[in-house]
Structures are given as structure tokens and as C-alpha cells.
Design a protein around this motif. Structure first.
Motif, PDB file in Angstrom:
ATOM      1  N   THR A 353       0.874  -1.270   0.115  1.00  0.00           N
ATOM      2  CA  THR A 353       0.062  -0.035   0.099  1.00  0.00           C
ATOM      3  C   THR A 353       0.789   1.344  -0.138  1.00  0.00           C
ATOM      4  N   GLY A 354       2.078   1.072  -0.060  1.00  0.00           N
ATOM      5  CA  GLY A 354       3.035   2.252  -0.006  1.00  0.00           C
ATOM      6  C   GLY A 354       3.386   2.847   1.452  1.00  0.00           C
ATOM      7  N   VAL A 355       3.022   1.790   2.586  1.00  0.00           N
ATOM      8  CA  VAL A 355       3.438   2.366   3.908  1.00  0.00           C
ATOM      9  C   VAL A 355       4.897   1.763   4.478  1.00  0.00           C
ATOM     10  N   ILE A 356       5.575   2.546   5.063  1.00  0.00           N
ATOM     11  CA  ILE A 356       7.075   2.102   5.516  1.00  0.00           C
ATOM     12  C   ILE A 356       6.738   1.122   6.678  1.00  0.00           C
ATOM     13  N   ARG A 357       7.192  -0.041   6.733  1.00  0.00           N
ATOM     14  CA  ARG A 357       6.652  -0.972   7.538  1.00  0.00           C
ATOM     15  C   ARG A 357       8.057  -1.260   8.591  1.00  0.00           C
ATOM     16  N   HIS A 358       9.222  -1.288   8.012  1.00  0.00           N
ATOM     17  CA  HIS A 358      10.398  -1.417   8.747  1.00  0.00           C
ATOM     18  C   HIS A 358      11.621  -0.442   8.218  1.00  0.00           C
ATOM     19  N   LYS A 359      12.647   0.002   9.061  1.00  0.00           N
ATOM     20  CA  LYS A 359      13.622   0.719   8.714  1.00  0.00           C
ATOM     21  C   LYS A 359      14.862   0.455   9.445  1.00  0.00           C
ATOM     22  N   TRP A 360      15.866   0.132   8.838  1.00  0.00           N
ATOM     23  CA  TRP A 360      17.199  -0.439   9.394  1.00  0.00           C
ATOM     24  C   TRP A 360      18.170   0.649   9.056  1.00  0.00           C
ATOM     25  N   VAL A 361      19.099   0.754  10.046  1.00  0.00           N
ATOM     26  CA  VAL A 361      20.354   1.464   9.630  1.00  0.00           C
ATOM     27  C   VAL A 361      21.710   0.538   9.977  1.00  0.00           C
ATOM     28  N   GLY A 365      20.493  -8.214   9.732  1.00  0.00           N
ATOM     29  CA  GLY A 365      20.651  -9.710   9.689  1.00  0.00           C
ATOM     30  C   GLY A 365      19.501 -10.433   8.796  1.00  0.00           C
ATOM     31  N   ASN A 366      20.063 -11.430   8.244  1.00  0.00           N
ATOM     32  CA  ASN A 366      19.313 -12.099   7.002  1.00  0.00           C
ATOM     33  C   ASN A 366      17.861 -12.338   7.374  1.00  0.00           C
ATOM     34  N   ASP A 367      17.857 -13.290   8.545  1.00  0.00           N
ATOM     35  CA  ASP A 367      16.647 -13.884   9.158  1.00  0.00           C
ATOM     36  C   ASP A 367      15.560 -12.514   9.466  1.00  0.00           C
ATOM     37  N   LYS A 368      15.955 -11.665   9.724  1.00  0.00           N
ATOM     38  CA  LYS A 368      15.058 -10.655   9.946  1.00  0.00           C
ATOM     39  C   LYS A 368      14.739  -9.847   8.951  1.00  0.00           C
ATOM     40  N   VAL A 369      15.365  -9.490   7.698  1.00  0.00           N
ATOM     41  CA  VAL A 369      14.985  -9.268   6.654  1.00  0.00           C
ATOM     42  C   VAL A 369      13.899 -10.212   5.879  1.00  0.00           C
ATOM     43  N   ASP A 370      14.154 -11.351   5.938  1.00  0.00           N
ATOM     44  CA  ASP A 370      13.431 -12.167   5.346  1.00  0.00           C
ATOM     45  C   ASP A 370      11.998 -12.629   5.948  1.00  0.00           C
ATOM     46  N   ALA A 371      11.922 -12.412   7.238  1.00  0.00           N
ATOM     47  CA  ALA A 371      10.887 -12.590   8.204  1.00  0.00           C
ATOM     48  C   ALA A 371       9.952 -11.479   7.819  1.00  0.00           C
ATOM     49  N   ALA A 372      10.626 -10.293   7.755  1.00  0.00           N
ATOM     50  CA  ALA A 372       9.793  -9.167   7.468  1.00  0.00           C
ATOM     51  C   ALA A 372       9.110  -9.158   6.025  1.00  0.00           C
TER      52      ALA A 372
END
Length: 385
Positions: A353-361, A365-372
Motif C-alpha cells: 500500500t506504500g506504507v513504511i513498515r521497517h527501517k534499518w540502519v 541480519g538475514n533472518d530479520k529481513v526475510d521474515a519481514a
């Protein structure tokens, strides 16, 4: 007896005359301090100039660092001597000049010690209302807490409008910069509010005041405050839970694109550079992720901050990265500005829908990215029916 009295009177008059002749003028000590400070200042300038010449001729980074160390040592040693002169009378002109000299030379390289702190505090205590402190405001920015206290004191006590305006701007600017280190959304909102209020006040009080009055091309308070306020608006819009701000860029083949073009897909917005080690370390897993998400409503967009597009293109010749790439003026990219990128990699996950759900600087970690991404892709597929 009369002769004795006459002799005593003659002796006393003689002693008084001798005392009067030997006694220094009222401004004698001040003159001595001024001369001592002038000599110290000249000695520093001569020695620092010689070190600067050596630095310009340094043949390797090791030699350059050694010379820079000598320059810092010279600054701190000189600061101690100047403070000794200043503290004899912190309220007079010599006291101000000596303490101000400490702030200028230490602030230039961000060098701190007890003498630098005391000299900075001295000016805040005795000279914050003086227009002469204006030249010290920018150097004070690099002197830690004592520098911040000096800037605050000047913003509150200065009687000169331009000096007060510059100090107020710097206070707002420093709050704005500190937002980058804050993670709590409520605290960020408060900081944005405080910084905006100070920047608006500075622009109102002294719109035409130059930040650095000694530099002819120095930007004005009004110009810089306007830009910072616009940046702060982005802070409150580029947050998790809000719509991703619209932004345009260019593909490598020169096609104009915008983030809204990808509505309906989950987007991993990866802002990186070819010189960034942690960014490059993510590439193998990103390849796997793109392959796993093939045929699903997902798009990986890598936005390069490299100075030259050719640098990115040459890198891609040797590194397989089969997904969308944007480049538009490198570090001056509209994406970097609107999304307030201060470190690499910076990653945003935007839902269908165009909404930001996560932000990382940095790499979360791969698992966190994949799960999201997997969770959001499932929601996107479900929404399609």
C-alpha cells in the motif's frame, strides 16, 4: 629638633618621589598581559604554520597523522598558557581575547582538555552578551558540552540581533543533527518540535546574518534555517507506519522513476554504495532473496550513493546483482535527501500500500529481513485475492 624634623620631611618626600617613579601605571599589569598574550599568539601562529607546511608535504598517511598529533599537542599546550593569562582578569579585554583565542584554535580541530573547557566556560559566564562572541559560535560547536553551554548563553543573553540569531540557529541545528542518533519516536517528535521552533526564531530574528561573518560567501541564517526546517519535515514523514514519501530518481538506462510506481508490491529500498563494506556483504543474500521472491509481488531497489554512475556500472560488471538499480547524482540524490540517509546501508521495507513498515540502519541480519518481507508479501498476495 627643627633640623631633625626638616631632615625627616626631606627623607619622606624623597621616598614618596622614588615610589611614585618606580610605581607602574594603573594599566601596567594589563599591558604586560596583553604583550605576553601577543607573543604567545605569534609563537603559536609561527609554529602552527610550519606544521601545516609539513602536513602538506607528508608522503604517507602515517606521517600525516603524526604531524596532526603534533598540531593538536601544540593547540592544547598553547591553550593552557592562554588560559593562565585570561584567568588573571577574566572580565577585561585581554582576558576575553586570550580565552577567545583558546576557543578558536581548539574548536578548529575539535581539541578538548580542562583548560579549553574552562576558557569556554569563562566566556559564557562573563562575555555572552558581547557581540564579539559571534566569531566563536562555529568553533564552539566542536567543543562538546562547554561549547553547547556557551552557544546557549549567547542565544539567551546576546544584545546584538545577528549574534543572537546565529546562536539560536546553531542550537536548533544541533538538535536536528542529534535526531539521527535517536530511535524513540516520541522523543524524535519532541526534538523535531524544539529544533523547528529555534530555527524559525533564528530566521525571524536575523534572516540576513551570515553564519561565518568572516567568510564573504557564508550562507545566511534565513537560507540555512529554511533548508533545515524542510529536512525536519521529512523526519516526521519518513517513519515506520507512515506512507513512504514520494521521490523521483533515474534507472541506469536514464529512465525516470518514482517510488509510487511500485505500489502493489513489497519494496526493499536498499540505499548503499560500492565502497561500503557492510553493504557489499549483503549482496549474496540479496541475490538469494530476489530468486526466492521471483514471480511474487516484490521488488528490490538499490539506490547507489556513489559519486559517479560509471563506478556503479563497472562494479555491476563484476558483481551479479540482478534487480532494479537507481542512480541520480550520487550523494546528492533526492532519495538520500528526502529519506535523510546518514549511514550505509540504510534499508526501508515498504508494503504493497506504500506504507513504511521497517527501517534499518546497517544490516539487521538475514533472518530479520526475510521474515519481514515474507510476512508482507503474503499480505500483498492476499489483498490481490
Amino acid at each position: 629638633m627643627r633640623l631633625l624634623c626638616a631632615a625627616a620631611l626631606s627623607l619622606s618626600v624623597g621616598l614618596w618621589v622614588a615610589y611614585a617613579q618606580d610605581k607602574k601605571p594603573a594599566d601596567g599589569p594589563k599591558t604586560d598581559r596583553a604583550e605576553k598574550f601577543a607573543a604567545l599568539k605569534k609563537k603559536f601562529e609561527d609554529e602552527n604554520k610550519e606544521l601545516a607546511t609539513q602536513l602538506s608535504k607528508a608522503e604517507n598517511p602515517g606521517d600525516a597523522r603524526a604531524i596532526q598529533g603534533e598540531m593538536k599537542e601544540l593547540v592544547l599546550l598553547t591553550a593552557g598558557k592562554a588560559f593562565e593569562i585570561a584567568k588573571d582578569d577574566p572580565k577585561d579585554e585581554v582576558g576575553f581575547d586570550a580565552a577567545a583565542f583558546v576557543v578558536q584554535i581548539a574548536g578548529r580541530i575539535g581539541a578538548n582538555n580542562e583548560d579549553v573547557d574552562k576558557a569556554t566556560q569563562m566566556i559564557a559566564l562573563h562575555h555572552a552578551a558581547s557581540a564579539k562572541v559571534r566569531d566563536l559560535l562555529v568553533p564552539a560547536m566542536r567543543l562538546g558540552e562547554p561549547g553547547d553551554k556557551l552557544i546557549k548563553a549567547v542565544s539567551e543573553k546576546a544584545t546584538d540581533k545577528d549574534t543572537k540569531g546565529v546562536a539560536t540557529f546553531i542550537r536548533g541545528y544541533k538538535i536536528a543533527q542529534a535526531i539521527e542518533e535517536e530511535e524513540d519516536e516520541k522523543q524524535i517528535a519532541l526534538m523535531v518540535k524544539d529544533a523547528t521552533a529555534m530555527l524559525e526564531l533564528a530566521a525571524k530574528e536575523a534572516p540576513n546574518a551570515k553564519i561565518n561573518p568572516s567568510a564573504p560567501k557564508s550562507p545566511t541564517v534565513g537560507d540555512l534555517a529554511t533548508k533545515e526546517i524542510e529536512n525536519l519535515k521529512a523526519v516526521t514523514s519518513v517513519v515506520v507506519g507512515k506512507a513512504a514519501p514520494e521521490v523521483e530518481s533515474m534507472t541506469l538506462d536514464g529512465k525516470k522513476v518514482k517510488i509510487s510506481d511500485y505500489k502493489g508490491k513489497v519494496v526493499l529500498f536498499d540505499i548503499w554504495a560500492t565502497w561500503c563494506g557492510p553493504c557489499k556483504a549483503m549482496i549474496p543474500h540479496e541475490r538469494d532473496l530476489v530468486k526466492k521472491m521471483e514471480g511474487k509481488p516484490f521488488e528490490l531497489i538499490s539506490v547507489s550513493a556513489d559519486n559517479k554512475k560509471e563506478t556503479l556500472e563497472k562494479f555491476l560488471e563484476g558483481e551479479k546483482m540482478p534487480w532494479t538499480h537507481w542512480w541520480d547524482n550520487g550523494p546528492e540524490s533526492p532519495v538520500l535527501k528526502k529519506y535523510r540517509v546518514r549511514a550505509f546501508p540504510t534499508l526501508y521495507v515498504i508494503d504493497h500500500t506504500g506504507v513504511i513498515r521497517h527501517k534499518w540502519v546497517g544490516n539487521p541480519g538475514n533472518d530479520k529481513v526475510d521474515a519481514a518481507i515474507e510476512e508482507l508479501v503474503k499480505a500483498a498476495i492476499k489483498a490481490k485475492g
